[in-house]
Structure formats: structure tokens, C-alpha cells
Design a protein around this motif. Structure first.
Motif, PDB file in Angstrom:
ATOM      1  N   LYS A   2      20.801  10.022  16.661  1.00 21.51           N
ATOM      2  CA  LYS A   2      19.718  10.780  16.086  1.00 21.51           C
ATOM      3  C   LYS A   2      20.530  12.388  15.918  1.00 21.51           C
ATOM      4  O   LYS A   2      21.349  12.633  16.299  1.00 21.51           O
ATOM      5  CB  LYS A   2      18.723  11.051  17.151  1.00 21.51           C
ATOM      6  N   LYS A   3      19.898  13.120  15.156  1.00 18.18           N
ATOM      7  CA  LYS A   3      20.053  14.565  14.636  1.00 18.18           C
ATOM      8  C   LYS A   3      20.477  15.243  15.878  1.00 18.18           C
ATOM      9  O   LYS A   3      21.636  16.040  15.968  1.00 18.18           O
ATOM     10  CB  LYS A   3      19.368  15.118  13.557  1.00 18.18           C
ATOM     11  N   LEU A   4      19.623  15.424  16.736  1.00 23.80           N
ATOM     12  CA  LEU A   4      19.688  16.290  17.874  1.00 23.80           C
ATOM     13  C   LEU A   4      20.906  15.970  18.817  1.00 23.80           C
ATOM     14  O   LEU A   4      21.601  16.875  19.336  1.00 23.80           O
ATOM     15  CB  LEU A   4      18.402  16.404  18.545  1.00 23.80           C
ATOM     16  N   GLU A   5      21.105  14.563  18.988  1.00 23.97           N
ATOM     17  CA  GLU A   5      22.221  14.207  19.723  1.00 23.97           C
ATOM     18  C   GLU A   5      23.441  14.454  18.903  1.00 23.97           C
ATOM     19  O   GLU A   5      24.172  14.893  19.429  1.00 23.97           O
ATOM     20  CB  GLU A   5      22.126  12.644  20.017  1.00 23.97           C
ATOM     21  N   ARG A   6      23.579  14.172  17.649  1.00 23.98           N
ATOM     22  CA  ARG A   6      24.946  14.591  16.889  1.00 23.98           C
ATOM     23  C   ARG A   6      24.958  16.175  17.031  1.00 23.98           C
ATOM     24  O   ARG A   6      26.364  16.646  17.350  1.00 23.98           O
ATOM     25  CB  ARG A   6      24.797  14.262  15.513  1.00 23.98           C
ATOM     26  N   GLN A   7      24.027  17.191  16.834  1.00 21.47           N
ATOM     27  CA  GLN A   7      24.096  18.362  17.037  1.00 21.47           C
ATOM     28  C   GLN A   7      24.646  19.006  18.266  1.00 21.47           C
ATOM     29  O   GLN A   7      25.403  19.836  18.416  1.00 21.47           O
ATOM     30  CB  GLN A   7      22.731  19.357  16.190  1.00 21.47           C
ATOM     31  N   LYS A   8      24.070  18.157  19.355  1.00 18.51           N
ATOM     32  CA  LYS A   8      24.572  18.559  20.818  1.00 18.51           C
ATOM     33  C   LYS A   8      26.218  18.236  20.899  1.00 18.51           C
ATOM     34  O   LYS A   8      26.851  19.110  21.339  1.00 18.51           O
ATOM     35  CB  LYS A   8      23.819  17.817  21.735  1.00 18.51           C
ATOM     36  N   ILE A   9      26.711  17.290  20.458  1.00 19.50           N
ATOM     37  CA  ILE A   9      28.050  16.922  20.133  1.00 19.50           C
ATOM     38  C   ILE A   9      28.880  18.033  19.567  1.00 19.50           C
ATOM     39  O   ILE A   9      30.062  18.306  20.048  1.00 19.50           O
ATOM     40  CB  ILE A   9      28.183  15.395  19.789  1.00 19.50           C
ATOM     41  N   ILE A  10      28.323  18.267  18.320  1.00 21.46           N
ATOM     42  CA  ILE A  10      29.000  19.179  17.362  1.00 21.46           C
ATOM     43  C   ILE A  10      29.126  20.571  18.214  1.00 21.46           C
ATOM     44  O   ILE A  10      30.464  21.200  18.223  1.00 21.46           O
ATOM     45  CB  ILE A  10      28.159  19.605  16.273  1.00 21.46           C
ATOM     46  N   ARG A  11      28.047  21.068  19.076  1.00 20.25           N
ATOM     47  CA  ARG A  11      27.997  22.368  19.875  1.00 20.25           C
ATOM     48  C   ARG A  11      29.199  22.307  20.805  1.00 20.25           C
ATOM     49  O   ARG A  11      29.962  23.019  21.097  1.00 20.25           O
ATOM     50  CB  ARG A  11      26.787  22.493  20.551  1.00 20.25           C
ATOM     51  N   GLN A  12      29.235  21.017  21.624  1.00 18.52           N
ATOM     52  CA  GLN A  12      30.284  20.751  22.536  1.00 18.52           C
ATOM     53  C   GLN A  12      31.869  20.838  22.055  1.00 18.52           C
ATOM     54  O   GLN A  12      32.538  21.219  22.451  1.00 18.52           O
ATOM     55  CB  GLN A  12      30.190  19.525  23.246  1.00 18.52           C
ATOM     56  N   LEU A  13      31.852  20.289  21.008  1.00 21.25           N
ATOM     57  CA  LEU A  13      33.328  20.241  20.212  1.00 21.25           C
ATOM     58  C   LEU A  13      33.487  21.571  19.860  1.00 21.25           C
ATOM     59  O   LEU A  13      34.587  21.962  20.237  1.00 21.25           O
ATOM     60  CB  LEU A  13      33.104  19.316  18.968  1.00 21.25           C
ATOM     61  N   ILE A  14      32.680  22.513  19.301  1.00 21.33           N
ATOM     62  CA  ILE A  14      33.158  23.651  18.743  1.00 21.33           C
ATOM     63  C   ILE A  14      33.208  24.740  20.106  1.00 21.33           C
ATOM     64  O   ILE A  14      34.136  25.587  20.185  1.00 21.33           O
ATOM     65  CB  ILE A  14      31.797  24.436  18.042  1.00 21.33           C
ATOM     66  N   GLN A  15      32.527  24.385  21.171  1.00 23.55           N
ATOM     67  CA  GLN A  15      32.770  25.261  22.405  1.00 23.55           C
ATOM     68  C   GLN A  15      33.939  24.765  23.124  1.00 23.55           C
ATOM     69  O   GLN A  15      34.416  25.622  23.899  1.00 23.55           O
ATOM     70  CB  GLN A  15      31.439  24.809  23.399  1.00 23.55           C
ATOM     71  N   ASN A  16      34.637  23.450  23.104  1.00 21.65           N
ATOM     72  CA  ASN A  16      35.845  23.244  23.812  1.00 21.65           C
ATOM     73  C   ASN A  16      36.750  23.025  22.853  1.00 21.65           C
ATOM     74  O   ASN A  16      37.911  22.809  23.421  1.00 21.65           O
ATOM     75  CB  ASN A  16      35.164  21.957  24.361  1.00 21.65           C
ATOM     76  N   ASN A  17      37.137  23.403  21.603  1.00 18.24           N
ATOM     77  CA  ASN A  17      38.030  23.337  20.846  1.00 18.24           C
ATOM     78  C   ASN A  17      38.060  24.274  19.766  1.00 18.24           C
ATOM     79  O   ASN A  17      37.189  25.231  19.668  1.00 18.24           O
ATOM     80  CB  ASN A  17      37.871  21.913  19.837  1.00 18.24           C
ATOM     81  N   LYS A  18      39.352  24.519  19.485  1.00 14.85           N
ATOM     82  CA  LYS A  18      39.650  25.887  18.283  1.00 14.85           C
ATOM     83  C   LYS A  18      39.474  24.776  17.194  1.00 14.85           C
ATOM     84  O   LYS A  18      40.628  24.217  16.943  1.00 14.85           O
ATOM     85  CB  LYS A  18      41.031  26.255  18.447  1.00 14.85           C
TER      86      LYS A  18
END
Length: 158
Positions: A2-18
């Protein structure tokens, strides 16, 4: 997924990686078993309010800090000024008479075009966005020169 699940993962990736590019973000998603199109990823970035910040060591995606969940992301777009968007995504700008040619990272030209189009600038007749290049047609040469200067000022490193 689902879109919200994917977006949650994207947020986490951006917050935890350069992460510098959409291609790099897409690779991180693939490592997690998530396949997206460039258009979907661009839309997710826009909806999540993810911007690029320029630092001495490079430009990296960051999540625009706001309170609430991703479904409230409409608030982000109104909070970011046009020049904030330019600063976040534009790499360079050049002018040919009354047309500006703007270079962005891959998949980011449409984000900038959308910001210009929704700003309702009277000096801009329209925009055309590709994957990493944006054409801006201005009213006249003077308008184009002024807008070019505004963009140049916005993209100077902090």
C-alpha cells in the motif's frame, strides 16, 4: 504494498541514509523488495515533502519537518515557498531569450514545474518538464532575466 506503507519506508530511508538521487532511493527500495516507477517515486517524494538540502559534501534528500502523518502532506507544499523548492531541486539555470532551461536531478524536474505552475506567476506563460530538464517560457526577455536571477540566488550553497 500500500501507498502509505511504501511512503513510510521512504521516509525512514531518507531519515537514516544520505541519499542524493531518486535512482539511489529506488535502489534502497529494491533492496527492501519494493519496486516503483520513476513517476510513482516522484509523486511520493512530492507528497511526503521530501526536499534536497545542499551541504558542502553534497546534496541530500531530507524530510521537511512537520507534525502529523503523510496524509497531511498538503500542508508541506503550501509551507515551502517557490524559492525553497528551487533551492532544494535546481542544479543550474540558463537563459535563451525568454526561455529558461533548468537542470535538476533525475525525476525532479516535474516537482519544480509543479511548484512554478501552482505559484501563478504572471511572468511565466508555462512549463514543460522532462526527467531532469525543465523549460520555462516567460512573458518576455526582461521577465526571464529577472526569474533567472531569482533562481540563481536561490540555488547558491548555504
Amino acid at each position: 504494498m500500500k501507498k502509505l506503507e511504501r511512503q513510510k519506508i521512504i521516509r525512514q530511508l531518507i531519515q537514516n541514509n544520505k541519499i542524493e538521487t531518486q535512482e539511489e532511493l529506488s535502489q534502497h527500495l529494491l533492496e527492501k523488495g519494493i519496486t516503483t516507477t520513476q513517476a510513482t517515486l516522484s509523486r511520493d517524494i512530492r507528497e511526503l515533502g521530501i526536499i534536497k538540502n545542499r551541504y558542502e559534501e553534497g546534496s541530500f534528500y531530507t524530510v521537511f519537518d512537520y507534525e502529523g502523518e503523510p496524509e497531511n502532506s498538503g500542508l508541506i507544499r503550501t509551507a515551502m515557498s517557490l524559492m525553497d523548492t528551487m533551492s532544494a531541486y535546481v542544479i543550474s539555470v540558463s537563459r535563451a531569450m525568454f526561455i529558461l532551461v533548468v537542470r535538476t536531478g533525475l525525476g525532479e524536474a516535474d516537482l519544480v514545474a509543479d511548484a512554478i505552475d501552482t505559484s501563478n506567476r504572471s511572468d511565466v506563460l508555462g512549463t514543460i518538464a522532462g526527467a531532469d530538464t525543465l523549460l520555462i517560457t516567460c512573458q518576455d526577455e526582461a521577465s526571464a532575466a529577472n526569474f533567472e536571477r531569482e533562481i540563481q540566488n536561490a540555488i547558491q550553497p548555504h
